[in-house]
Motif scaffolding. Structure first.
Motif, PDB file in Angstrom:
ATOM      1  N   SER A   1      45.010  38.866  -8.343  1.00  0.00           N
ATOM      2  CA  SER A   1      44.923  38.051  -7.271  1.00  0.00           C
ATOM      3  C   SER A   1      43.400  37.822  -6.690  1.00  0.00           C
ATOM      4  CB  SER A   1      46.221  37.895  -6.281  1.00  0.00           C
ATOM      5  OG  SER A   1      45.711  36.296  -5.898  1.00  0.00           O
ATOM      6  N   ASP A   2      43.194  36.809  -6.171  1.00  0.00           N
ATOM      7  CA  ASP A   2      42.097  36.903  -5.414  1.00  0.00           C
ATOM      8  C   ASP A   2      40.696  37.793  -6.032  1.00  0.00           C
ATOM      9  OD1 ASP A   2      42.756  34.573  -2.922  1.00  0.00           O
ATOM     10  OD2 ASP A   2      44.345  36.063  -4.023  1.00  0.00           O
ATOM     11  N   THR A   3      40.465  37.587  -7.002  1.00  0.00           N
ATOM     12  CA  THR A   3      39.379  38.844  -7.675  1.00  0.00           C
ATOM     13  C   THR A   3      37.897  38.111  -7.327  1.00  0.00           C
ATOM     14  OG1 THR A   3      38.794  37.317  -9.900  1.00  0.00           O
ATOM     15  CG2 THR A   3      40.214  39.391  -9.709  1.00  0.00           C
ATOM     16  N   HIS A   4      38.062  36.587  -7.002  1.00  0.00           N
ATOM     17  CA  HIS A   4      36.685  36.470  -6.825  1.00  0.00           C
ATOM     18  C   HIS A   4      35.120  36.552  -7.259  1.00  0.00           C
ATOM     19  CE1 HIS A   4      38.218  34.061  -3.090  1.00  0.00           C
ATOM     20  NE2 HIS A   4      39.167  35.372  -2.926  1.00  0.00           N
ATOM     21  N   LEU A   5      35.022  36.583  -8.477  1.00  0.00           N
ATOM     22  CA  LEU A   5      34.158  36.870  -9.736  1.00  0.00           C
ATOM     23  C   LEU A   5      33.272  35.871  -9.559  1.00  0.00           C
ATOM     24  CD1 LEU A   5      36.225  38.513 -11.855  1.00  0.00           C
ATOM     25  CD2 LEU A   5      35.178  38.712 -10.614  1.00  0.00           C
TER      26      LEU A   5
ATOM     27  N   GLY B   1      45.111  33.305  -9.151  1.00  0.00           N
ATOM     28  CA  GLY B   1      44.223  31.912  -8.760  1.00  0.00           C
ATOM     29  C   GLY B   1      42.717  32.773  -7.432  1.00  0.00           C
ATOM     30  N   ASP B   2      41.917  32.511  -7.473  1.00  0.00           N
ATOM     31  CA  ASP B   2      40.664  32.512  -6.137  1.00  0.00           C
ATOM     32  C   ASP B   2      40.166  33.598  -7.633  1.00  0.00           C
ATOM     33  OD1 ASP B   2      41.154  30.359  -5.036  1.00  0.00           O
ATOM     34  OD2 ASP B   2      41.378  31.871  -3.126  1.00  0.00           O
ATOM     35  N   ILE B   3      40.188  33.460  -9.122  1.00  0.00           N
ATOM     36  CA  ILE B   3      38.894  33.763  -9.904  1.00  0.00           C
ATOM     37  C   ILE B   3      37.676  34.144  -9.864  1.00  0.00           C
ATOM     38  CG2 ILE B   3      39.250  33.878 -12.550  1.00  0.00           C
ATOM     39  CD1 ILE B   3      41.426  32.316 -13.119  1.00  0.00           C
TER      40      ILE B   3
ATOM     41  N   ASN C   1      42.129  27.362  -4.743  1.00  0.00           N
ATOM     42  CA  ASN C   1      41.041  26.525  -3.822  1.00  0.00           C
ATOM     43  C   ASN C   1      39.521  26.524  -4.706  1.00  0.00           C
ATOM     44  OD1 ASN C   1      42.203  28.843  -2.720  1.00  0.00           O
ATOM     45  ND2 ASN C   1      41.184  28.449  -1.216  1.00  0.00           N
ATOM     46  N   HIS C   2      39.274  28.359  -4.397  1.00  0.00           N
ATOM     47  CA  HIS C   2      37.905  28.320  -5.086  1.00  0.00           C
ATOM     48  C   HIS C   2      38.041  28.405  -6.743  1.00  0.00           C
ATOM     49  CE1 HIS C   2      36.481  29.867  -1.165  1.00  0.00           C
ATOM     50  NE2 HIS C   2      37.391  30.779  -1.387  1.00  0.00           N
ATOM     51  N   ASP C   3      38.787  28.411  -6.934  1.00  0.00           N
ATOM     52  CA  ASP C   3      38.199  27.616  -8.305  1.00  0.00           C
ATOM     53  C   ASP C   3      38.486  26.361  -9.179  1.00  0.00           C
ATOM     54  OD1 ASP C   3      38.877  30.154  -8.914  1.00  0.00           O
ATOM     55  OD2 ASP C   3      40.691  30.853  -9.070  1.00  0.00           O
TER      56      ASP C   3
ATOM     57  N   GLY D   1      48.793  35.077  -3.893  1.00  0.00           N
ATOM     58  CA  GLY D   1      47.942  35.443  -3.651  1.00  0.00           C
ATOM     59  C   GLY D   1      47.398  34.856  -2.238  1.00  0.00           C
ATOM     60  N   HIS D   2      46.204  34.268  -1.971  1.00  0.00           N
ATOM     61  CA  HIS D   2      45.406  33.587  -1.504  1.00  0.00           C
ATOM     62  C   HIS D   2      44.751  33.946   0.229  1.00  0.00           C
ATOM     63  CE1 HIS D   2      44.112  29.798   0.311  1.00  0.00           C
ATOM     64  NE2 HIS D   2      44.808  29.656   1.780  1.00  0.00           N
ATOM     65  N   VAL D   3      46.125  34.429   0.475  1.00  0.00           N
ATOM     66  CA  VAL D   3      45.537  35.245   1.728  1.00  0.00           C
ATOM     67  C   VAL D   3      44.920  36.698   2.507  1.00  0.00           C
ATOM     68  CG1 VAL D   3      46.992  35.532   4.614  1.00  0.00           C
ATOM     69  CG2 VAL D   3      48.163  34.452   2.766  1.00  0.00           C
ATOM     70  N   HIS D   4      44.937  36.831   0.959  1.00  0.00           N
ATOM     71  CA  HIS D   4      44.264  38.212   0.956  1.00  0.00           C
ATOM     72  C   HIS D   4      44.577  39.772   2.128  1.00  0.00           C
ATOM     73  CE1 HIS D   4      40.050  36.437  -1.114  1.00  0.00           C
ATOM     74  NE2 HIS D   4      40.819  35.603  -0.857  1.00  0.00           N
ATOM     75  N   GLN D   5      46.049  39.414   2.076  1.00  0.00           N
ATOM     76  CA  GLN D   5      47.192  39.862   2.640  1.00  0.00           C
ATOM     77  C   GLN D   5      48.349  40.601   1.904  1.00  0.00           C
ATOM     78  OE1 GLN D   5      47.702  39.909   7.001  1.00  0.00           O
ATOM     79  NE2 GLN D   5      45.910  38.476   7.307  1.00  0.00           N
TER      80      GLN D   5
HETATM   81 FE   LIG Z   1      41.311  34.261  -2.281  1.00  0.00          FE
END
Ligand SMILES: [Fe+2]
Ligand SMILES: [Fe+2]
Length: 275
Positions: free
Chosen positions: A10-14, A44-46, A77-79, A202-206
């Motif tokens: 999740s949340d790889t932010h690539l 998500g937040d790929i 949301n970042h995708d 995912g999403h919360v980074h926690q």
């Molecule tokens: Fe994220």
């Protein structure tokens, strides 16, 4: 198949341009190569920010194609941009049909269903909630039908955003963090008509792993980064990692893992990615 193993990242932010989180994705990819799950779910937040730099998703797609296992993704949301939230909250980058089309051209349909090991496993697009887009109503119809037709099978739902912090009815917290109240209530009603056992996000980074009214809520950690407490209050574990599931006819086992090789980036790295 008597068991079905999923690795959730999740949340790889690539991003090709803002590439500070690629190393942690590679650590996840190496673990996937060793563990050989039947499926990888990206929750998500790929991308770092595909609404401003579509190449982030194209780059992420190239990296995801290199995984040794097949994968399904859901959008963050970042995708594709974000959904409106409770109390009239409007995101800076609202979701729209063009962003969704760009995402789906690379990663496939926003919603999906997989039947394996006696389970019905679903992927939902969290960014559609309260968006007013045609996709919001069609997703609701699809989910209602799919859950009604699940025929008593155990159901697992993957969705970028958590359903709630502690329970369906609770004071509004961070307006962009959870599924907003109105769609949350509808979702909870639909879920109550089926044997939903797992809600993974995912999403919360926690990361968190808790059971509410018989449903296990698993918040997958980000692979990319966590945020300092001064920026984001702590409600779970702040450490980069991933989640491994084994679905069988008897149930599901869940293990959140934190590979040592994942770098715990400081806030400067995050700020540089979003500068
Ligand atoms: Fe994220
Ligand atoms: Fe997110």
């Amino acid at each position: 198949m008597t068991q079905f193993r999923i690795a959730q990242i999740s949340d790889t932010h690539l991003s090709r341009q803002k590439n500070q989180f690629v190393g942690n994705f590679e650590v996840a990819a190496e673990r996937i190569a060793t563990q050989r799950p039947d499926l990888v779910v990206h929750s998500g937040d790929i991308a770092v920010e595909a609404t401003q730099r579509p190449d982030d998703l194209a780059f992420a797609n190239e990296l995801m194609a290199g995984l040794v296992a097949p994968y399904r993704a859901i959008a963050g949301n970042h995708d594709i941009g974000d959904n409106p939230g409770d109390g009239g909250y409007m995101p800076k980058k609202p979701v729209n049909d063009d962003f969704i089309a760009g995402y789906e051209a690379l990663f496939g349909p926003s919603q999906w269903q997989i039947d394996a090991a006696g389970w019905c496993i679903l992927g939902l697009n969290a960014e559609l909630f309260l968006s007013g887009l045609a996709g919001e109503a069609s997703q609701e119809r699809w989910l209602d039908e799919t859950l009604s037709q699940s025929g008593g099978k155990p159901v697992a739902i993957f969705c970028h955003k958590p359903l709630f912090l502690a329970q369906v009815e609770e004071p509004a917290d961070v307006p962009y963090r959870y599924v907003p109240m109105a769609p949350r209530r509808k979702l909870a009603e639909m879920m109550a008509k089926a044997d939903v056992r797992l809600f993974a996000c995912g999403h919360v980074h926690q990361s968190r792993d808790h059971v509410v009214d018989g449903i296990r809520h698993v918040w997958g950690p980000a692979t990319a980064f966590t945020l300092p407490d001064a920026v984001q209050p702590r409600v779970g574990t702040k450490r980069c990692g991933m989640v491994e599931y084994v679905f069988t006819h008897d149930g599901v086992t869940v293990e959140t893992v934190f590979p040592d090789a994942m770098v715990q980036h400081d806030y400067d790295a995050v700020r540089a990615a979003y500068a």
